[in-house]
Every structure is written in C-alpha cells, then in structure tokens.
Design an enzyme around this catalytic site. Structure first.
Site, PDB file in Angstrom:
ATOM      1  N   GLN A   1      12.455 -15.480   2.286  1.00 42.87           N
ATOM      2  CA  GLN A   1      11.436 -14.673   2.946  1.00 42.87           C
ATOM      3  C   GLN A   1      11.428 -14.965   4.447  1.00 42.87           C
ATOM      4  OE1 GLN A   1       8.000 -14.828  -0.314  1.00 42.87           O
ATOM      5  NE2 GLN A   1       7.697 -13.267   1.266  1.00 42.87           N
TER       6      GLN A   1
ATOM      7  N   HIS B   1       1.056 -17.208  -4.733  1.00 42.63           N
ATOM      8  CA  HIS B   1      -0.321 -16.740  -4.568  1.00 42.63           C
ATOM      9  C   HIS B   1      -0.890 -16.273  -5.911  1.00 42.63           C
ATOM     10  CE1 HIS B   1      -0.185 -17.067  -0.234  1.00 42.63           C
ATOM     11  NE2 HIS B   1       0.910 -16.345  -0.191  1.00 42.63           N
TER      12      HIS B   1
ATOM     13  N   GLU C   1       9.116 -14.364   7.290  1.00 43.42           N
ATOM     14  CA  GLU C   1       7.719 -13.961   7.409  1.00 43.42           C
ATOM     15  C   GLU C   1       6.984 -14.701   8.530  1.00 43.42           C
ATOM     16  OE1 GLU C   1       5.791 -14.803   3.690  1.00 43.42           O
ATOM     17  OE2 GLU C   1       6.948 -16.624   3.354  1.00 43.42           O
TER      18      GLU C   1
ATOM     19  N   ASP D   1       2.162 -12.155   6.560  1.00 41.90           N
ATOM     20  CA  ASP D   1       2.350 -13.414   7.267  1.00 41.90           C
ATOM     21  C   ASP D   1       3.042 -13.203   8.609  1.00 41.90           C
ATOM     22  OD1 ASP D   1       1.124 -15.312   5.569  1.00 41.90           O
ATOM     23  OD2 ASP D   1       2.810 -15.184   4.188  1.00 41.90           O
TER      24      ASP D   1
END
Length: 262
Positions: A145, A44, A147, A173
């Site tokens: 991750q 991101h 998420e 998320d």
C-alpha cells in the site's frame, strides 16, 4: 499459479472487493457475486487469525481468491496468514525501500526471502508440503500500500525491490499525510497518485486503487488511467449504503402516501 496473479502478469485487469466482517456468509455472498478476489481486512476490523480458515474456505468455494490486508508490516503475521491459506498479502504503510524489502523477505521462502517453514493449512498440514514450498514464491501475490507522502517521495527505490507485484493506493491515509484528510480528489492527492502511477509503469508494477464509494464513471476513469488491480467498496459500506437507500425509499413512499390521502 494464483489466477489473479497470472491474470495481472498477462496485462489484464482484476476486480475484487473487501470484507471487514468475520462472518463466512458475508465472504460467500461477495465472492459469489463474481469478484475475482476478496481482501480480508485485518488492519481496520476485529477479524482475528482464528477466523481465517472459515473465511478462506467460503471465499474459495464461491470461486474467488482470498487475500489478506495485514495489520502492519509484520513478518510473523504475514507468515501466519500465508500458512493459513491466504493467496496473497496487502501490506499497509510501505514508505521506504527497507519496508518493501521486509515485505518480500517475509512472504518468500529462501533463497528469495526469509519465510519460515512450518506444517500448516496452506499445504494440507504436510500432505502437499513439497508442492506448496516449490510453487509458493511464484504463487503468492505481493501488494504494497502506497498511502503516505513519504512513500511517494521514495517511490522509485520502493518499486526497485524485486518481488513486488502490485501496489494499492490508500486514498484516505494519503490525503491525511498531506494535511487534507478526506479530500480524496484534492490536486495534491491527484499529483501524488500520478507520480506513483508513472513510476509503476516504468518498473512494471501493477497499479492498484481502492474505490471506497465507486460509481460507474469512476471505475471507467481509473481503468482508463491504467489501474488494473481495483478494489470496489467493502461489505460494511455496501450494507450501509444499501440500508441508507432503502430507508430513504421507504420515507419517500410514506411521504407520498400521506400526500395522496390529504
């Protein structure tokens, strides 16, 4: 061995932070604070591969370990950031056993994985090639991750994959996948986090979490729950929050000054 990975294997906690800016000064400032690791966010942000050598040098020269959050679970991208000198990867959206296996295969040299071999910065462009290849599989920190609710449903099989060192909860998320975006303390989110934490304990996977707007009570809370790989805020949020506080302080001072003159 990677000092962060070694510390986690000894059952201790490790605190780091996050950068989404490509400027080396930002990396040096956060690393110089005393964070043990800095994760360079390539999912991101506008950070690109050519930014990494300077960022890694700044982080390491300031005493921290450089990690990279990959844009996605992409073996070719994992290979390139590791060749550039990342000491570990954080891989987003690992939702199945197959996803987890792909991560390990991408970051481990044969016979443990399928990582390709090339001449690169990570081994001083060949000068330390044999030493690097020999120790890399033990040195690289592998963080996945968790998420998405699909990952929670598959967590036992995900954590059964050899080579996963730690996981990191992606709170935003996770809440989105549950249909309650942004509600980070919603009971459904807390239930999902608890299920993952329990599975991690059973499989000896290090629990991790990213505290986006951390407070001292929240840091104590997650450490008390058993999270040991903890990311605190990010460069962008720290700048935004400090700017907001400074502006509020200035406006309060201006208001009080006007009142004093009236």
């Amino acid at each position: 061995m990677n000092p962060v990975k070694s510390k986690l294997k000894r059952g201790r906690s490790s605190i780091g932070s996050w950068i989404a800016s490509a400027h080396v000064s930002v990396a040096e400032i956060l690393a110089g604070v005393g964070f043990e690791w800095i994760a360079v966010d390539m999912e991101h942000s506008n950070i690109v591969l050519s930014d990494l050598p300077a960022l890694f040098a700044g982080i390491e020269n300031s005493g921290a370990v450089p990690l990279v959050r990959l844009p996605e679970n992409d073996p070719s991208f994992a290979r390139r950031v590791l060749d550039t000198g990342a000491r570990g990867v954080i891989v987003p959206m690992v939702n199945s056993k197959k996803d987890a296996q792909s991560v390990v295969e991408a970051v481990k040299y044969p016979p443990e994985g399928k990582r390709g071999v090339g001449i690169a910065r990570a081994h001083a462009y060949g000068r330390k090639f044999q030493e690097h290849v020999k120790k890399s599989n033990q040195d690289v920190l592998v963080v996945i991750q968790i998420e998405h609710i699909d990952a929670v449903k598959n967590i036992e099989s995900i954590f059964s994959v050899p080579g996963i060192d730690a996981y990191l909860i992606g709170p935003y998320d996770m809440s989105g996948s549950l249909g309650i975006p942004g509600q980070l303390r919603h009971p459904k989110v807390e239930e999902a986090k608890a299920k993952v934490l329990k599975a991690a304990r059973n499989k000896r996977i290090v629990p991790g979490i990213h505290l986006v707007h951390p407070s001292e009570p929240e840091i104590r809370e997650v450490l008390g729950l058993g999270y040991r790989f903890v990311a605190l805020s990010s460069d962008i949020l720290l700048l935004k929050d400090a700017s907001d506080q400074l502006r509020k302080m200035a406006l309060d001072a201006l208001r009080k000054s006007r009142l004093a003159r009236s």
